[in-house]
Design an enzyme around this catalytic site. Structure first.
Site, PDB file in Angstrom:
ATOM      1  N   GLY A 253     -25.656  68.812  -5.350  1.00  0.00           N
ATOM      2  CA  GLY A 253     -26.740  68.593  -6.317  1.00  0.00           C
ATOM      3  C   GLY A 253     -27.347  67.219  -6.106  1.00  0.00           C
TER       4      GLY A 253
ATOM      5  N   ASP B 250     -18.169  66.090  -5.322  1.00  0.00           N
ATOM      6  CA  ASP B 250     -16.837  66.546  -4.924  1.00  0.00           C
ATOM      7  C   ASP B 250     -16.860  67.591  -3.801  1.00  0.00           C
ATOM      8  OD1 ASP B 250     -17.851  68.419  -6.639  1.00  0.00           O
ATOM      9  OD2 ASP B 250     -16.066  68.549  -7.909  1.00  0.00           O
TER      10      ASP B 250
ATOM     11  N   ARG C 270     -20.889  70.957 -15.472  1.00  0.00           N
ATOM     12  CA  ARG C 270     -20.172  72.237 -15.348  1.00  0.00           C
ATOM     13  C   ARG C 270     -18.684  72.041 -15.614  1.00  0.00           C
ATOM     14  NH1 ARG C 270     -22.354  74.708 -10.188  1.00  0.00           N
ATOM     15  NH2 ARG C 270     -21.611  72.693  -9.480  1.00  0.00           N
TER      16      ARG C 270
ATOM     17  N   ASP D 208     -23.003  63.954 -12.558  1.00  0.00           N
ATOM     18  CA  ASP D 208     -21.911  64.330 -13.469  1.00  0.00           C
ATOM     19  C   ASP D 208     -20.896  63.222 -13.754  1.00  0.00           C
ATOM     20  OD1 ASP D 208     -23.009  66.822 -13.654  1.00  0.00           O
ATOM     21  OD2 ASP D 208     -21.620  67.779 -12.263  1.00  0.00           O
TER      22      ASP D 208
ATOM     23  N   ASP E  23     -18.216  62.692 -12.240  1.00  0.00           N
ATOM     24  CA  ASP E  23     -16.892  63.338 -12.285  1.00  0.00           C
ATOM     25  C   ASP E  23     -16.056  63.064 -11.031  1.00  0.00           C
ATOM     26  OD1 ASP E  23     -18.489  64.814 -10.617  1.00  0.00           O
ATOM     27  OD2 ASP E  23     -17.784  66.756 -11.328  1.00  0.00           O
TER      28      ASP E  23
ATOM     29  N   THR F 292     -23.766  61.975  -7.660  1.00  0.00           N
ATOM     30  CA  THR F 292     -23.764  63.139  -8.560  1.00  0.00           C
ATOM     31  C   THR F 292     -24.069  62.660  -9.971  1.00  0.00           C
ATOM     32  OG1 THR F 292     -22.373  64.771  -9.702  1.00  0.00           O
ATOM     33  CG2 THR F 292     -21.201  62.973  -8.650  1.00  0.00           C
TER      34      THR F 292
ATOM     35  N   ARG G 258     -26.180  73.221  -0.600  1.00  0.00           N
ATOM     36  CA  ARG G 258     -24.765  73.556  -0.763  1.00  0.00           C
ATOM     37  C   ARG G 258     -24.484  74.537   0.372  1.00  0.00           C
ATOM     38  NH1 ARG G 258     -23.650  71.488  -5.929  1.00  0.00           N
ATOM     39  NH2 ARG G 258     -25.272  71.778  -7.487  1.00  0.00           N
TER      40      ARG G 258
HETATM   41  O1  F6P Z   1     -23.134  68.884  -9.868  1.00  0.00           O
HETATM   42  C1  F6P Z   1     -24.266  68.498 -10.590  1.00  0.00           C
HETATM   43  C2  F6P Z   1     -24.826  69.629 -11.389  1.00  0.00           C
HETATM   44  O2  F6P Z   1     -26.002  69.121 -11.921  1.00  0.00           O
HETATM   45  C3  F6P Z   1     -23.940  70.205 -12.493  1.00  0.00           C
HETATM   46  O3  F6P Z   1     -23.870  69.454 -13.665  1.00  0.00           O
HETATM   47  C4  F6P Z   1     -24.605  71.548 -12.687  1.00  0.00           C
HETATM   48  O4  F6P Z   1     -23.755  72.456 -13.261  1.00  0.00           O
HETATM   49  C5  F6P Z   1     -24.957  71.929 -11.292  1.00  0.00           C
HETATM   50  O5  F6P Z   1     -25.156  70.731 -10.581  1.00  0.00           O
HETATM   51  C6  F6P Z   1     -26.157  72.803 -11.158  1.00  0.00           C
HETATM   52  O6  F6P Z   1     -26.339  73.093  -9.821  1.00  0.00           O
HETATM   53  P1  F6P Z   1     -27.563  73.909  -9.235  1.00  0.00           P
HETATM   54  O7  F6P Z   1     -28.744  73.015  -9.227  1.00  0.00           O
HETATM   55  O8  F6P Z   1     -27.122  74.283  -7.852  1.00  0.00           O
HETATM   56  O9  F6P Z   1     -27.763  75.058 -10.139  1.00  0.00           O
END
Ligand code: F6P
Length: 322
Positions: free
Chosen positions: A11, A103, A172, A128, A130, A126, A72
């Site tokens: 992300g 991660d 998430r 998050d 996290d 990120t 990804r």
């Molecule tokens: O990892 C960052 C994040 O923003 C999470 O908080 C979220 O759940 C996810 O990415 C959403 O990912 P995508 O943009 O692939 O839907």
């Protein structure tokens, strides 16, 4: 070391561009050739490599997103995919790699390094927050400011209509965005994946607020909360407080974009610079973090296995102050 590569993955997060700029310019300062890999591990497998110059990263410090784009990659999860990526890096003469991501990015780098000899160093990108071993990740500060800004606006209309709002923020697996945006916006409650949500306690506290003539309330819900998403939780609460007008707002991907804050730009720039220095010093398989404003070097496996704990006193702050 004569040639390094840099990529952004997972992300995207505001500040990734600032970090990338620092990697490129620090590399050039140390007489390295710097290659930008587009679309994360996908581009690595495809050999989507581009020579970077100091000029190629001009004017991006203040931009959200990532000029190298992100992805990804399912292919990189396979041994064959990683082998292809290794061959591409080797063919291009790349001797070290800076990975800017979260991660998933570092788990991939860790597996890659067990199979191949090219060293990777990571910068934590990120929203998050996290990852273990850094006080803040690149993107987090901007994301909580974006969330706070949106929550402030929702609060205006909630007050105007005496409504109860459930606002879902990203996260998430982690509640850090929820936690600090709740404190910063004076929310009445926050629900995070790290703690079990007690619906009875939530309803009791909202009822208490209502009885105390607090007729508008804001509950921040992290998207990964164990009680469900904001819609599900709002539905359950509505059944028990049918006199309250309940609304739901999902902030979504606006939290991922936008101009990075000043602190974000400084942190990301410093991490990018330290990542190149770390490669030159022979460090590998680690994420660059910052703890108490000092640079830290955390092995990938450690950075990704756990994340920092949610401090109970911060959760308590929401309860007492809100
Ligand atoms: O990892 C960052 C994040 O923003 C999470 O908080 C979220 O759940 C996810 O990415 C959403 O990912 P995508 O943009 O692939 O839907």
């Amino acid at each position: 070391m004569k040639k390094i590569a840099v990529f952004t993955s997972g992300g995207d997060a505001p500040g990734m561009n600032a970090c990338l700029r620092a990697v490129v310019r620090t590399g050039i300062y140390h007489n390295l050739d710097v290659i930008g890999i587009k679309r994360g591990y996908e581009g690595m497998i495809d050999g989507d490599f581009h020579a970077m110059s100091a000029h190629s990263v001009s004017g991006i410090l203040h931009q959200g997103g990532t000029i190298l784009q992100s992805a990804r990659s399912n292919r990189f999860r396979t041994k064959e995919g990683r082998q292809l990526a290794y061959e591409q890096l080797q063919k291009a003469g790349i001797e070290g790699v800076v990975a800017i991501g979260g991660d998933g990015t570092f788990s991939g780098a860790s597996v890659f390094m067990k199979e191949h000899t090219i060293p990777f160093v990571g910068c934590p990108g990120t929203i998050d927050n996290d990852l273990f071993g850094t006080d803040f990740t690149i993107g987090y500060d901007t994301a909580i400011n974006t969330a706070m800004d949106a929550i402030d606006k929702i609060k205006d209309t909630a007050n105007a209509h005496n409504r109860l709002f459930f606002i879902e923020v990203m996260g998430r697996d982690a509640g850090f965005i929820a936690l600090r945006s709740a404190i910063a916006s004076g929310a009445e409650a926050v629900l995070v994946p790290e703690t079990k949500t007690d619906m009875d306690a939530l309803v009791a506290s909202l009822k208490q607020n209502y009885e105390n003539k607090k007729t508008a309330s804001i509950v921040i819900v992290a998207e990964g909360d164990d009680a469900g998403g904001a819609f599900q939780i709002a539905e359950a609460v509505k059944k028990r407080m049918d006199y309250y007008e309940v609304k739901v707002s999902i902030l979504g991907h606006i939290q991922r974009g936008g101009r990075p804050t000043a602190m974000e730009r400084v942190r990301a720039s410093r991490m990018g610079m330290e990542a190149v220095k770390a490669l030159l010093d022979g460090k590998k398989g680690c994420m660059i973090g910052q703890i108490h404003n000092e640079t830290s070097y955390i092995p990938f496996d450690k950075a990704t296995k756990h994340h920092e704990e949610i401090k109970p006193e911060l959760l308590e702050m929401v309860e007492i102050l809100g």
